[in-house]
Design a protein around this motif. Structure first.
Motif, PDB file in Angstrom:
ATOM      1  N   PHE A   1       0.181   5.610   0.449  1.00 30.15           N
ATOM      2  CA  PHE A   1      -0.810   6.615   0.825  1.00 30.15           C
ATOM      3  C   PHE A   1      -0.204   8.005   0.684  1.00 30.15           C
ATOM      4  O   PHE A   1       1.001   8.185   0.788  1.00 30.15           O
TER       5      PHE A   1
ATOM      6  N   THR B   1      -3.634  14.577   7.565  1.00 31.58           N
ATOM      7  CA  THR B   1      -4.937  14.198   7.029  1.00 31.58           C
ATOM      8  C   THR B   1      -4.719  13.380   5.767  1.00 31.58           C
ATOM      9  O   THR B   1      -3.955  13.790   4.892  1.00 31.58           O
ATOM     10  N   LEU B   2      -5.400  12.274   5.653  1.00 28.96           N
ATOM     11  CA  LEU B   2      -5.249  11.419   4.485  1.00 28.96           C
ATOM     12  C   LEU B   2      -5.894  12.060   3.272  1.00 28.96           C
ATOM     13  O   LEU B   2      -7.052  12.496   3.329  1.00 28.96           O
TER      14      LEU B   2
ATOM     15  N   THR C   1      -5.597   6.909  -0.999  1.00 24.46           N
ATOM     16  CA  THR C   1      -4.827   5.672  -1.108  1.00 24.46           C
ATOM     17  C   THR C   1      -4.461   5.489  -2.572  1.00 24.46           C
ATOM     18  O   THR C   1      -5.338   5.530  -3.451  1.00 24.46           O
TER      19      THR C   1
ATOM     20  N   GLN D   1       3.400   0.805   3.055  1.00 24.62           N
ATOM     21  CA  GLN D   1       3.205  -0.283   4.006  1.00 24.62           C
ATOM     22  C   GLN D   1       3.332  -1.610   3.267  1.00 24.62           C
ATOM     23  O   GLN D   1       2.794  -1.792   2.174  1.00 24.62           O
TER      24      GLN D   1
ATOM     25  N   TYR E   1      -0.671  11.940   2.352  1.00 27.98           N
ATOM     26  CA  TYR E   1      -1.238  12.732   3.434  1.00 27.98           C
ATOM     27  C   TYR E   1      -0.868  14.197   3.244  1.00 27.98           C
ATOM     28  O   TYR E   1       0.139  14.526   2.623  1.00 27.98           O
TER      29      TYR E   1
ATOM     30  N   MET F   1       0.838  -1.193   0.000  1.00 27.92           N
ATOM     31  CA  MET F   1       0.000   0.000   0.000  1.00 27.92           C
ATOM     32  C   MET F   1       0.878   1.250   0.000  1.00 27.92           C
ATOM     33  O   MET F   1       1.945   1.288   0.610  1.00 27.92           O
TER      34      MET F   1
END
Lengths: 113, 112
Positions: free
Chosen positions: A33, A44-45, A48, A96, A35, A31
């Motif tokens: 991401f 804050t996201l 994805t 991740q 932010y 993964m």
């Protein structure tokens, strides 16, 4: 743990322009991401980054403003489009692998004049 | 929206003292992680504690997790000036690889 390289580390941009931020991981990850951290705030996201398909955006963030690519398992880009002073923030990518902790790049500090 | 709330928002201590930061969250979690951020830099992962664990140690760091109270604490013992940073808790709502939801953070200042 994954080593994440993010560039540029900082930039100063004119309003109305766009900037693409790159995130490179030293090994394949499950993964990735993106932010945003506004001045003095927490993270804050934004979305994805999905490999081979469209990113999944959080409420308040749209693809036209923050297009994201993830062409493979080690690389992703985030573009901040048509920038305004409100977009001045630190943008961070994270990665991740499996059930391991999520690790972060050093971030891109963006200032819009 | 923020899942976690750190307490205190800011903490100033003398070198050698212990620093305790607390984090509360609202919903069930898969795991909870603590991160450090030096001014203007990226986040450094400190400790991950899973929902079925109650305590973890790593060097001078001790993390506890109380899922019944939906809270966690980070203890830094024998603090050093280099520990000056912001500390964030982040929850992984899991299972599987899900994004993190961050608290507001605690700004720690360690005075030499």
């Amino acid at each position: 743990s994954a080593v994440i390289s993010q560039k540029p580390s900082r930039d100063i941009c004119q309003r109305g322009t766009s900037l693409t931020i790159q995130c490179q991981v030293d090994s394949q990850v499950t993964m990735m991401f993106w932010y945003r951290q506004q001045p003095g705030q927490s993270l804050t996201l934004i979305a994805t980054a999905n490999q081979g398909s469209e990113a999944t955006y959080e409420s308040g963030f749209v693809i036209d403003k923050f297009p994201i690519s993830r062409p493979n398992l080690t690389f992703s880009t985030l573009t901040v489009s048509n920038m305004s002073p409100e977009d001045s923030s630190i943008y961070l990518c994270s990665a991740q692998r499996g059930n391991q902790p999520q690790h972060f790049g050093d971030g891109t500090r963006l200032s819009i004049l | 929206s923020q899942q976690g709330e750190e307490d205190p928002q800011a903490l100033s201590i003398q070198e050698g003292e212990n620093a305790t930061m607390n984090c509360s969250y609202k919903t069930s979690i898969n795991n909870l992680q603590w991160y450090r951020q030096n001014s203007g830099r990226g986040l450094v992962h400190l400790i991950l504690i899973r929902s079925n664990e109650r305590e973890k140690h790593s060097g001078r760091l001790r993390v506890t997790l109380d899922t019944s109270k939906k809270s966690s604490s980070l203890l830094i013992t024998a603090s050093r000036a280099a520990d000056t940073a912001s500390y964030f808790c982040a929850t992984d709502l899991g299972p599987g690889n899900t994004p993190l939801v961050f608290g507001k953070g605690t700004r720690l200042s360690v005075i030499a």
